[in-house]
Scaffold this motif. Sequence first.
Motif, short mmCIF file in Angstrom:
data_model
loop_
_atom_site.label_atom_id
_atom_site.label_comp_id
_atom_site.label_asym_id
_atom_site.label_seq_id
_atom_site.Cartn_x
_atom_site.Cartn_y
_atom_site.Cartn_z
N ASN A 66 -38.23 5.43 22.60
CA ASN A 66 -37.43 6.54 21.63
C ASN A 66 -38.28 8.00 22.11
N GLY A 67 -37.35 8.67 22.98
CA GLY A 67 -37.84 9.86 23.52
C GLY A 67 -38.80 9.37 24.67
N LYS A 68 -40.19 9.91 24.49
CA LYS A 68 -41.30 9.55 25.49
C LYS A 68 -42.02 8.45 25.24
N LEU A 69 -41.55 7.98 23.93
CA LEU A 69 -42.61 6.92 23.35
C LEU A 69 -42.18 5.53 23.51
N THR A 70 -42.75 4.55 23.94
CA THR A 70 -42.24 3.05 24.40
C THR A 70 -42.85 2.09 23.17
N TYR A 71 -42.30 1.22 22.33
CA TYR A 71 -42.63 0.37 21.54
C TYR A 71 -42.22 -0.81 21.97
N GLU A 72 -43.04 -2.03 21.40
CA GLU A 72 -42.62 -3.13 21.69
C GLU A 72 -42.06 -3.68 20.22
N VAL A 73 -40.78 -3.93 20.24
CA VAL A 73 -40.23 -4.24 18.84
C VAL A 73 -39.47 -5.35 18.79
#
Length: 107
Positions: A66-73
């Motif tokens: 999401n934008g410049k943020l990466t999440y484990e989802v």
Amino acid sequence: MAGVNKNIKILTAVSIGFFGGFLVKKALDLQPLSPEKALSKVKTAVKEAINIDGAWIFLQKENWTNGKLTYEVYKGGLTETVNDEVLHYDFIADAKTGTLLHLIENK
């Protein structure tokens, strides 16, 4: 003198137990949530806005940016019925906290 040694042993045992418990809790806090727990948190987060009839979640985690943020989802879906029409929603939830990151009606 024997009483002092006994107190030291008790204090040492209590300290080791406390420290061990602290380390176990920290290790558990770093573990991602199970898909079922994440789904439960999502349902709780949306229950005021959506009258949930059905819910599902993929069991595998994946990366989501999401934008410049990466999440484990986890990704999943919800359904509700409004005026005899079934509405479908897709959601994305953080795998570590269960926080709802994205919810959109699937038309």
